[in-house]
Write an enzyme that holds these catalytic residues in place. Structure first.
Site, PDB file in Angstrom:
ATOM      1  N   CYS A   2       0.844  -1.193   0.000  1.00 58.90           N
ATOM      2  CA  CYS A   2       0.000   0.000   0.000  1.00 58.90           C
ATOM      3  C   CYS A   2       0.884   1.250   0.000  1.00 58.90           C
ATOM      4  O   CYS A   2       2.017   1.238   0.467  1.00 58.90           O
ATOM      5  CB  CYS A   2      -0.956   0.055   1.170  1.00 58.90           C
ATOM      6  SG  CYS A   2      -2.060  -1.364   1.321  1.00 58.90           S
ATOM      7  N   ARG A  27       3.603  -0.559  -4.849  1.00 56.68           N
ATOM      8  CA  ARG A  27       3.342  -1.030  -3.493  1.00 56.68           C
ATOM      9  C   ARG A  27       1.960  -1.639  -3.338  1.00 56.68           C
ATOM     10  O   ARG A  27       1.651  -2.249  -2.308  1.00 56.68           O
ATOM     11  CB  ARG A  27       3.488   0.135  -2.503  1.00 56.68           C
ATOM     12  CG  ARG A  27       4.851   0.783  -2.501  1.00 56.68           C
ATOM     13  CD  ARG A  27       4.876   1.960  -1.545  1.00 56.68           C
ATOM     14  NE  ARG A  27       4.830   1.502  -0.172  1.00 56.68           N
ATOM     15  CZ  ARG A  27       5.899   1.297   0.602  1.00 56.68           C
ATOM     16  NH1 ARG A  27       7.101   1.506   0.115  1.00 56.68           N
ATOM     17  NH2 ARG A  27       5.757   0.884   1.841  1.00 56.68           N
ATOM     18  N   TRP A  72      -3.083  -2.561  -1.521  1.00 59.22           N
ATOM     19  CA  TRP A  72      -2.875  -4.000  -1.683  1.00 59.22           C
ATOM     20  C   TRP A  72      -3.694  -4.655  -0.587  1.00 59.22           C
ATOM     21  O   TRP A  72      -3.455  -4.442   0.599  1.00 59.22           O
ATOM     22  CB  TRP A  72      -1.395  -4.356  -1.546  1.00 59.22           C
ATOM     23  CG  TRP A  72      -1.092  -5.778  -1.874  1.00 59.22           C
ATOM     24  CD1 TRP A  72      -0.804  -6.297  -3.110  1.00 59.22           C
ATOM     25  CD2 TRP A  72      -1.022  -6.886  -0.959  1.00 59.22           C
ATOM     26  NE1 TRP A  72      -0.568  -7.646  -3.012  1.00 59.22           N
ATOM     27  CE2 TRP A  72      -0.704  -8.043  -1.711  1.00 59.22           C
ATOM     28  CE3 TRP A  72      -1.226  -7.015   0.414  1.00 59.22           C
ATOM     29  CZ2 TRP A  72      -0.563  -9.298  -1.138  1.00 59.22           C
ATOM     30  CZ3 TRP A  72      -1.084  -8.270   0.991  1.00 59.22           C
ATOM     31  CH2 TRP A  72      -0.754  -9.386   0.217  1.00 59.22           C
ATOM     32  N   ASN A  96      -1.729   2.310   5.915  1.00 62.63           N
ATOM     33  CA  ASN A  96      -0.943   1.141   5.519  1.00 62.63           C
ATOM     34  C   ASN A  96      -0.695   0.308   6.770  1.00 62.63           C
ATOM     35  O   ASN A  96      -0.487   0.857   7.849  1.00 62.63           O
ATOM     36  CB  ASN A  96       0.422   1.546   4.949  1.00 62.63           C
ATOM     37  CG  ASN A  96       0.319   2.288   3.646  1.00 62.63           C
ATOM     38  OD1 ASN A  96      -0.728   2.323   3.011  1.00 62.63           O
ATOM     39  ND2 ASN A  96       1.423   2.903   3.238  1.00 62.63           N
ATOM     40  N   GLY A  97      -0.654  -1.013   6.597  1.00 62.39           N
ATOM     41  CA  GLY A  97      -0.354  -1.881   7.729  1.00 62.39           C
ATOM     42  C   GLY A  97      -1.553  -2.714   8.131  1.00 62.39           C
ATOM     43  O   GLY A  97      -2.537  -2.833   7.395  1.00 62.39           O
ATOM     44  N   GLU A 480      16.137 -18.612  -7.614  1.00 62.83           N
ATOM     45  CA  GLU A 480      15.785 -17.250  -8.016  1.00 62.83           C
ATOM     46  C   GLU A 480      15.178 -17.235  -9.417  1.00 62.83           C
ATOM     47  O   GLU A 480      14.213 -16.501  -9.683  1.00 62.83           O
ATOM     48  CB  GLU A 480      17.028 -16.352  -7.943  1.00 62.83           C
ATOM     49  CG  GLU A 480      16.812 -14.925  -8.384  1.00 62.83           C
ATOM     50  CD  GLU A 480      15.829 -14.155  -7.525  1.00 62.83           C
ATOM     51  OE1 GLU A 480      15.413 -13.061  -7.959  1.00 62.83           O
ATOM     52  OE2 GLU A 480      15.456 -14.634  -6.429  1.00 62.83           O
ATOM     53  N   LYS A 484      11.407 -15.877 -10.314  1.00 69.17           N
ATOM     54  CA  LYS A 484      11.134 -14.835 -11.308  1.00 69.17           C
ATOM     55  C   LYS A 484      10.085 -15.305 -12.315  1.00 69.17           C
ATOM     56  O   LYS A 484       9.180 -14.556 -12.675  1.00 69.17           O
ATOM     57  CB  LYS A 484      12.421 -14.450 -12.049  1.00 69.17           C
ATOM     58  CG  LYS A 484      13.388 -13.655 -11.231  1.00 69.17           C
ATOM     59  CD  LYS A 484      12.862 -12.253 -10.965  1.00 69.17           C
ATOM     60  CE  LYS A 484      13.450 -11.669  -9.707  1.00 69.17           C
ATOM     61  NZ  LYS A 484      12.933 -12.217  -8.456  1.00 69.17           N
ATOM     62  N   GLU A 487       6.634 -15.453 -10.671  1.00 70.01           N
ATOM     63  CA  GLU A 487       6.145 -14.134 -10.264  1.00 70.01           C
ATOM     64  C   GLU A 487       5.475 -13.388 -11.411  1.00 70.01           C
ATOM     65  O   GLU A 487       4.407 -12.783 -11.216  1.00 70.01           O
ATOM     66  CB  GLU A 487       7.311 -13.260  -9.755  1.00 70.01           C
ATOM     67  CG  GLU A 487       7.713 -13.504  -8.319  1.00 70.01           C
ATOM     68  CD  GLU A 487       8.832 -12.572  -7.903  1.00 70.01           C
ATOM     69  OE1 GLU A 487       8.720 -11.983  -6.826  1.00 70.01           O
ATOM     70  OE2 GLU A 487       9.815 -12.432  -8.645  1.00 70.01           O
ATOM     71  N   HIS A 503      15.520 -38.248  -6.564  1.00 68.62           N
ATOM     72  CA  HIS A 503      14.812 -38.348  -5.294  1.00 68.62           C
ATOM     73  C   HIS A 503      13.400 -37.771  -5.365  1.00 68.62           C
ATOM     74  O   HIS A 503      12.822 -37.420  -4.336  1.00 68.62           O
ATOM     75  CB  HIS A 503      15.622 -37.659  -4.191  1.00 68.62           C
ATOM     76  CG  HIS A 503      16.945 -38.294  -3.939  1.00 68.62           C
ATOM     77  ND1 HIS A 503      17.110 -39.372  -3.102  1.00 68.62           N
ATOM     78  CD2 HIS A 503      18.177 -38.026  -4.452  1.00 68.62           C
ATOM     79  CE1 HIS A 503      18.381 -39.739  -3.092  1.00 68.62           C
ATOM     80  NE2 HIS A 503      19.051 -38.927  -3.899  1.00 68.62           N
ATOM     81  N   LYS A 602       5.379  -4.788  -4.051  1.00 70.95           N
ATOM     82  CA  LYS A 602       6.828  -4.690  -3.971  1.00 70.95           C
ATOM     83  C   LYS A 602       7.347  -4.778  -2.538  1.00 70.95           C
ATOM     84  O   LYS A 602       8.174  -5.612  -2.217  1.00 70.95           O
ATOM     85  CB  LYS A 602       7.273  -3.376  -4.614  1.00 70.95           C
ATOM     86  CG  LYS A 602       8.778  -3.149  -4.596  1.00 70.95           C
ATOM     87  CD  LYS A 602       9.487  -4.142  -5.474  1.00 70.95           C
ATOM     88  CE  LYS A 602      10.972  -3.850  -5.571  1.00 70.95           C
ATOM     89  NZ  LYS A 602      11.671  -4.856  -6.376  1.00 70.95           N
TER      90      LYS A 602
END
Length: 607
Positions: A2, A27, A72, A96-97, A480, A484, A487, A503, A602
């Site tokens: 947010c 955000r 968000w 926010n929060g 990573e 990516k 995402e 395995h 983000k």
């Protein structure tokens, strides 16, 4: 998560609010809204979706005082009724929060007759402030009293149409800063939102509450103690957060990596040696008796820590453990006061990493180091030592240049730890520094492979699953790469150490699942070749990122891209670049939103 923008000025601030939200949209972007003080009333505009829709809806709105928010979702689905700002009586609030005690407050306020029209915890703040204004008419004092009752993390901004020209803001756990401009004063979650009007920033501390007018600023603690916070001149420029000639921020940030690495490594300059002081004035004393390194991080930053573990143990001879920050503080661990606790975060406000750092310190582990991209952030302020990765602003949700600069910082830490432990000869030190200095040039050579990577992206962008393989210090790079891809292209991707194929994961391999392998010419190459044969024997199609001298032949079902040079211990930094490009171009083929992937934001500033 947010974003907040607020302004009290001598001119129309609606364009400033909207432009600030555009800069903060990374955000959160499921809804947006603004509220301004109009002619004796709150004028509110909200929309579901992107800020561009809010901009259109608010085109005829004008005011000199207002607040704005891009969301968000945490409490309540994305919808106009859940979008901020929330209004109660004469006031409007953005937040926010997460307010952890909102349910008890909601019950209390409902009993007083307040009607809730959203599913959010934020509306509780609006009604709480409005109720307190009945006995405390001053907005600043009423918000101060309200914040004393809030449990959780928050950054809030409040306006009251009965008190025009005034904005009250407060923070606890979520980032919030002030901007001091020539025509007014401002607040925002991130400096990038305010570069359009000022570079003079004041960073609020947890427990601060501030009152802004066009010409004045007052800051107190929640206990009413007056405080002054220093003014910092932001080194960011407005151009740094513009797209320029690029189509997406992720593309821009991938191609900014040579410069970002050069800036981050500038600290070693033309020297042939490295000093502990690059991590802080007390680094030599603090690191002298370290017997273990604990790395705390989330997501991409955790992958940088996992890579660093190989370096720290191989070069510095110091044991290293990497913990996912969101898990660390919820298990019983064995504290070690001689342990160096390294917190890694792009924003420096990552809620889980910050909480894990505080938990580690509460256990008596005071040797702390922050590796971060934001100098004024909470994690930096709360660590004994710090290293600032000079990546510049990273807007794309999928981290790229923040990751490679974190790796560069962690390699510098490896060299310093090796030096203080007498594990590094002068010749080795000089050689490693030369390699670091050449790194931006080597990255530029890898970026030149983009045309070939585009072709690969077209071949498997229609796939539903992908498997990434790596060995040793390149296993975290495989992780990573998989992160990516999932995402931004929404292709399900997993990463495994290549030796683990037999395995379990080998059961998934068939012609429909591309297998991406990282194959540098290191001491595990021959082992990796055997793993690749296992894939081919099951009909799997291989996409191999190799070094020029890896000696893996291209054949039917085995596609090869060779990086221009092998880079030894620093090879992970080079090998992640093509994986970033592969994910980017796969997302382009699929037509997904590269910079703002669904369900993600983000800066993860809530738990």
């Amino acid at each position: 998560m947010c974003g907040i923008v607020a302004a009290a000025a001598g001119n129309n601030i609606v364009p400033v609010l909207v432009e600030g939200l555009k800069k903060l949209e990374y955000r959160g972007y499921d809804s947006a809204g603004l509220a301004v003080i109009g002619d004796g009333q709150i004028e509110r505009v909200r929309s579901v979706g992107r800020v561009a829709e809010l901009e259109t809806a608010s085109a005829d709105t004008h005011s000199s005082t207002g607040i704005a928010h891009t969301r968000w979702a945490t409490h309540g689905v994305p919808s106009e009724r859940n979008a901020h700002p929330h209004v109660s009586g004469s006031i409007a609030v953005v937040h926010n929060g997460i307010i952890e005690n909102y349910e008890s407050l909601r019950s209390e306020l409902s009993a007083q007759g307040y009607v809730f029209t959203s599913d959010t915890d934020t509306e509780t703040i609006a009604h709480l402030v409005e109720s307190l204004l009945k006995s405390e008419p001053d907005l600043f004092r009423a918000v101060q009293q309200a914040c004393r009752r809030l449990v959780g993390a928050y950054a809030i901004a409040v306006i009251d149409h009965r008190q025009p020209g005034k904005v009250v803001v407060s923070r606890e756990g979520s980032p919030l800063l002030l901007g001091l401009g020539e025509t007014g004063n401002y607040a925002a979650s991130d400096a990038s939102a305010l570069l359009q009007v000022t570079r003079n920033m004041v960073y609020l501390e947890n427990g601060d509450i501030a009152e802004l007018t066009a010409t004045t600023l007052k800051i107190e603690r929640l206990d009413s103690t007056p405080v002054e916070r220093p003014v910092h001149v932001s080194q960011l420029s407005a151009a740094a957060v513009e797209l320029g000639s690029y189509s997406h921020y992720m593309q821009k940030e991938i191609f900014e990596q040579p410069e970002a690495l050069a800036n981050t490594l500038e600290i070693v300059g033309g020297s042939k040696s490295i000093q502990p002081g690059i991590f802080g004035a007390d680094a030599a004393n603090l690191l002298g008796d370290v017997d273990h390194v604990l790395i705390l991080a989330c997501g991409t930053s955790a992958h940088s820590g996992m890579t660093a573990r190989y370096w720290l143990e191989a070069v510095a001879g110091v044991p290293c453990t990497v913990e996912i920050a969101s898990e660390y503080r919820y298990r019983t661990s064995v504290p070690n006061p001689k342990q160096l606790v390294v917190a890694i975060s792009q924003s420096g406000e990552t809620a889980d990493t910050l909480a894990a750092l505080r938990h580690a310190k509460a256990l008596g582990q005071m040797k702390t180091l922050a590796i971060c991209n934001v100098p004024e952030s909470a994690i930096v302020r709360e660590s004994a030592l710090r290293f600032i990765t000079r990546a510049g602003p990273e807007i794309g949700v999928a981290s790229t240049k923040a990751f490679t600069t974190q790796l560069a910082a962690l390699f510098l830490l490896t060299l310093v730890m090796a030096k203080v432990r007498n594990h590094l000869t002068a010749e080795q030190e000089s050689s490693y520094i030369d390699q670091l200095r050449h790194l931006p040039v080597a990255v530029n050579k890898v970026l030149a492979l983009e045309p070939d990577i585009k072709q690969w992206a077209r071949r498997f962008a229609d796939k539903h699953h992908a498997l990434f393989l790596g060995r040793g210090r390149h296993y975290p790079i495989a992780l990573e790469g998989a992160l990516k891809l999932k995402e931004i292209s929404y292709i399900h991707a997993e990463a495994y150490p290549a030796g683990e194929l037999k395995h379990g994961p080998l059961a998934l391999v068939d012609a429909a699942m591309p297998v991406i392998a990282i194959a540098p010419a290191d001491d595990l190459l021959e082992k990796l070749k055997s793993n690749l044969q296992e894939v081919r024997a099951r009909g799997g199609e291989l996409y191999v990122f190799a070094d020029a001298n890896s000696e893996i032949p291209e054949s039917e079902g085995v596609h090869m891209l060779r990086l221009p040079e092998h880079y030894g211990l620093l090879s992970p930094i080079l090998h992640v670049i093509p994986l970033q490009l592969l994910s980017y171009h796969a997302a382009l083929v699929k037509g997904t939103d590269v910079d703002k992937p669904r369900n993600l934001a983000k800066s993860v500033t809530v738990e």
